[in-house]
Design a protein around this motif. Sequence first.
Motif, PDB file in Angstrom:
ATOM      1  N   SER A 338      38.384  58.807  23.996  1.00  0.00           N
ATOM      2  CA  SER A 338      39.087  57.677  24.603  1.00  0.00           C
ATOM      3  C   SER A 338      38.082  56.808  25.355  1.00  0.00           C
ATOM      4  O   SER A 338      36.951  57.220  25.628  1.00  0.00           O
ATOM      5  N   GLU A 339      38.513  55.580  25.687  1.00  0.00           N
ATOM      6  CA  GLU A 339      37.610  54.714  26.455  1.00  0.00           C
ATOM      7  C   GLU A 339      37.226  55.363  27.773  1.00  0.00           C
ATOM      8  O   GLU A 339      36.070  55.296  28.198  1.00  0.00           O
ATOM      9  N   ARG A 340      38.174  56.031  28.421  1.00  0.00           N
ATOM     10  CA  ARG A 340      37.858  56.640  29.716  1.00  0.00           C
ATOM     11  C   ARG A 340      36.836  57.761  29.541  1.00  0.00           C
ATOM     12  O   ARG A 340      35.971  57.955  30.400  1.00  0.00           O
ATOM     13  N   ALA A 341      36.925  58.499  28.453  1.00  0.00           N
ATOM     14  CA  ALA A 341      35.919  59.530  28.192  1.00  0.00           C
ATOM     15  C   ALA A 341      34.548  58.889  28.000  1.00  0.00           C
ATOM     16  O   ALA A 341      33.543  59.349  28.558  1.00  0.00           O
ATOM     17  N   TYR A 342      34.504  57.834  27.214  1.00  0.00           N
ATOM     18  CA  TYR A 342      33.236  57.111  27.038  1.00  0.00           C
ATOM     19  C   TYR A 342      32.708  56.613  28.382  1.00  0.00           C
ATOM     20  O   TYR A 342      31.511  56.711  28.674  1.00  0.00           O
ATOM     21  N   ARG A 343      33.594  56.046  29.192  1.00  0.00           N
ATOM     22  CA  ARG A 343      33.163  55.509  30.496  1.00  0.00           C
ATOM     23  C   ARG A 343      32.624  56.620  31.392  1.00  0.00           C
ATOM     24  O   ARG A 343      31.675  56.401  32.170  1.00  0.00           O
ATOM     25  N   THR A 344      33.208  57.792  31.314  1.00  0.00           N
ATOM     26  CA  THR A 344      32.751  58.919  32.121  1.00  0.00           C
ATOM     27  C   THR A 344      31.374  59.398  31.663  1.00  0.00           C
ATOM     28  O   THR A 344      30.547  59.819  32.482  1.00  0.00           O
ATOM     29  N   MET A 345      31.109  59.303  30.361  1.00  0.00           N
ATOM     30  CA  MET A 345      29.836  59.738  29.797  1.00  0.00           C
ATOM     31  C   MET A 345      28.722  58.710  29.988  1.00  0.00           C
ATOM     32  O   MET A 345      27.532  59.061  29.942  1.00  0.00           O
ATOM     33  N   THR A 346      29.072  57.450  30.192  1.00  0.00           N
ATOM     34  CA  THR A 346      28.091  56.369  30.126  1.00  0.00           C
ATOM     35  C   THR A 346      27.091  56.311  31.281  1.00  0.00           C
ATOM     36  O   THR A 346      25.908  56.025  31.044  1.00  0.00           O
ATOM     37  N   PRO A 347      27.477  56.551  32.547  1.00  0.00           N
ATOM     38  CA  PRO A 347      26.515  56.375  33.646  1.00  0.00           C
ATOM     39  C   PRO A 347      25.188  57.113  33.478  1.00  0.00           C
ATOM     40  O   PRO A 347      24.127  56.500  33.653  1.00  0.00           O
ATOM     41  N   PRO A 348      25.169  58.411  33.136  1.00  0.00           N
ATOM     42  CA  PRO A 348      23.859  59.058  32.956  1.00  0.00           C
ATOM     43  C   PRO A 348      23.084  58.507  31.767  1.00  0.00           C
ATOM     44  O   PRO A 348      21.850  58.470  31.784  1.00  0.00           O
ATOM     45  N   ILE A 349      23.805  58.056  30.731  1.00  0.00           N
ATOM     46  CA  ILE A 349      23.141  57.435  29.587  1.00  0.00           C
ATOM     47  C   ILE A 349      22.453  56.151  30.019  1.00  0.00           C
ATOM     48  O   ILE A 349      21.282  55.903  29.694  1.00  0.00           O
ATOM     49  N   LEU A 350      23.157  55.334  30.786  1.00  0.00           N
ATOM     50  CA  LEU A 350      22.580  54.089  31.298  1.00  0.00           C
ATOM     51  C   LEU A 350      21.372  54.352  32.185  1.00  0.00           C
ATOM     52  O   LEU A 350      20.360  53.654  32.123  1.00  0.00           O
ATOM     53  N   GLN A 351      21.484  55.374  33.016  1.00  0.00           N
ATOM     54  CA  GLN A 351      20.382  55.712  33.917  1.00  0.00           C
ATOM     55  C   GLN A 351      19.134  56.065  33.120  1.00  0.00           C
ATOM     56  O   GLN A 351      18.028  55.611  33.436  1.00  0.00           O
ATOM     57  N   ASP A 352      19.307  56.849  32.056  1.00  0.00           N
ATOM     58  CA  ASP A 352      18.164  57.240  31.222  1.00  0.00           C
ATOM     59  C   ASP A 352      17.575  56.038  30.506  1.00  0.00           C
ATOM     60  O   ASP A 352      16.353  55.885  30.402  1.00  0.00           O
ATOM     61  N   LEU A 353      18.448  55.175  29.974  1.00  0.00           N
ATOM     62  CA  LEU A 353      17.967  54.004  29.252  1.00  0.00           C
ATOM     63  C   LEU A 353      17.219  53.048  30.177  1.00  0.00           C
ATOM     64  O   LEU A 353      16.150  52.528  29.830  1.00  0.00           O
ATOM     65  N   LYS A 354      17.760  52.806  31.359  1.00  0.00           N
ATOM     66  CA  LYS A 354      17.099  51.909  32.309  1.00  0.00           C
ATOM     67  C   LYS A 354      15.748  52.471  32.728  1.00  0.00           C
ATOM     68  O   LYS A 354      14.756  51.733  32.842  1.00  0.00           O
ATOM     69  N   LYS A 355      15.687  53.766  32.946  1.00  0.00           N
ATOM     70  CA  LYS A 355      14.441  54.414  33.345  1.00  0.00           C
ATOM     71  C   LYS A 355      13.405  54.324  32.212  1.00  0.00           C
ATOM     72  O   LYS A 355      12.227  54.057  32.454  1.00  0.00           O
ATOM     73  N   SER A 356      13.872  54.515  30.984  1.00  0.00           N
ATOM     74  CA  SER A 356      12.965  54.541  29.842  1.00  0.00           C
ATOM     75  C   SER A 356      12.431  53.162  29.493  1.00  0.00           C
ATOM     76  O   SER A 356      11.285  53.024  29.043  1.00  0.00           O
ATOM     77  N   PHE A 357      13.269  52.131  29.670  1.00  0.00           N
ATOM     78  CA  PHE A 357      12.875  50.801  29.215  1.00  0.00           C
ATOM     79  C   PHE A 357      12.555  49.848  30.372  1.00  0.00           C
ATOM     80  O   PHE A 357      12.452  48.642  30.163  1.00  0.00           O
ATOM     81  N   SER A 358      12.398  50.378  31.575  1.00  0.00           N
ATOM     82  CA  SER A 358      12.065  49.538  32.719  1.00  0.00           C
ATOM     83  C   SER A 358      10.589  49.155  32.690  1.00  0.00           C
ATOM     84  O   SER A 358       9.780  49.821  32.067  1.00  0.00           O
TER      85      SER A 358
END
Length: 358
Positions: A338-358
């Motif tokens: 569900s969208e809420r499941a995706y939203r719950t999973m997204t923050p750590p994914i975003l954190q990793d992506l921002k760290k990797s591509f900063s």
Amino acid sequence: MSSATYKILLPISIMVLWMCCIKASRELQENEEIPALMAFGDSILDTGNNNDLISVLKCNFPPYGMDFIGGKPTGRFCDGKVLTDLIAEGLGIKETVPAYLDPNLQSKDLPTGVCFASGGSGLDTLTSSLTSVISMSDQLKNFKEYIGKLKGVVGEEGANKTISNSLFLLSAGNNDIAIIYLDTPSRAFQYDVPTYTSLLVSWTSTFIKDLYGLGVRKIGVLSTLPLGCLPIIRTLHGGPMRFCGDNANRAAQLFNSKLLAEVNSLNSSLPQAKIVYVDVYNPLLDLIKNPVKSGFRVPERSCCGTGLFEAVILCNQLTPFTCDNVSEFVFWDSAHPSERAYRTMTPPILQDLKKSFS
């Protein structure tokens, strides 16, 4: 205002203006860092490319999209937004990512990214052939066409800069393992699980190298989902108690471990490339095993479908049951969160992506 007061306030005003300019410059640089998001692969990222295909794997009808903007079914395999949208939103690129094949796509959408993914597609050519969706090779052809259109909008130099600085997401392997290997006899007769997962990783590597050859430098490669715990796999392979399917999860884990190793290898062999392995297997498995921790109530069944309807991938307009509160369900339909499941999973994914591509 006295002359003395004016002399005091003028330097302060100049200082404030200078600080505002510095802040605006930094914000512009941050936006330019990842100016666009592109997505390839399967239904985890597809935002509507299957809508006009002659295929059973499309969902541009209710109840899909009931929680999307305006309650509109767009061809996303979800009640609302999918990971493509949520990652683009979290990176400050744009709120939603349009499908490249959307007939309403406008030139102004191109510089900030589009989606090429096709629900039901996979790394194995047999996968898209059996599901009648857009193969990975055809997604690559669409991307080449997109590059030409982008050059027409921002010029060749601008297009090259956009492509080299943008984030490219890839989600593939789910359908190859869950549909082609587990539920059709052809590949299982040809290959054992270790051999087939190695082939899938090899095809992933080739696709990434093809993207690299077109100027792509920033790539996020998603793992598979915990396939054995999808409602459809529970129904078909989990026995009367609908346990998670161990064979599917073991195959997914093996593929993911090999994929991680290949990502590390590609980072060493492709100059200037930054390729990141994005783990979606464990975050989703954690929601399934510990739903209450994140406010979910139902981790093993889907919102739009129950019983025999969970033996098919998608809901349809004839499905007699759609839950009253999708926010309590980890799964929207029998194969997609569900969208809420995706939203719950997204923050750590975003954190990793921002760290990797900063």
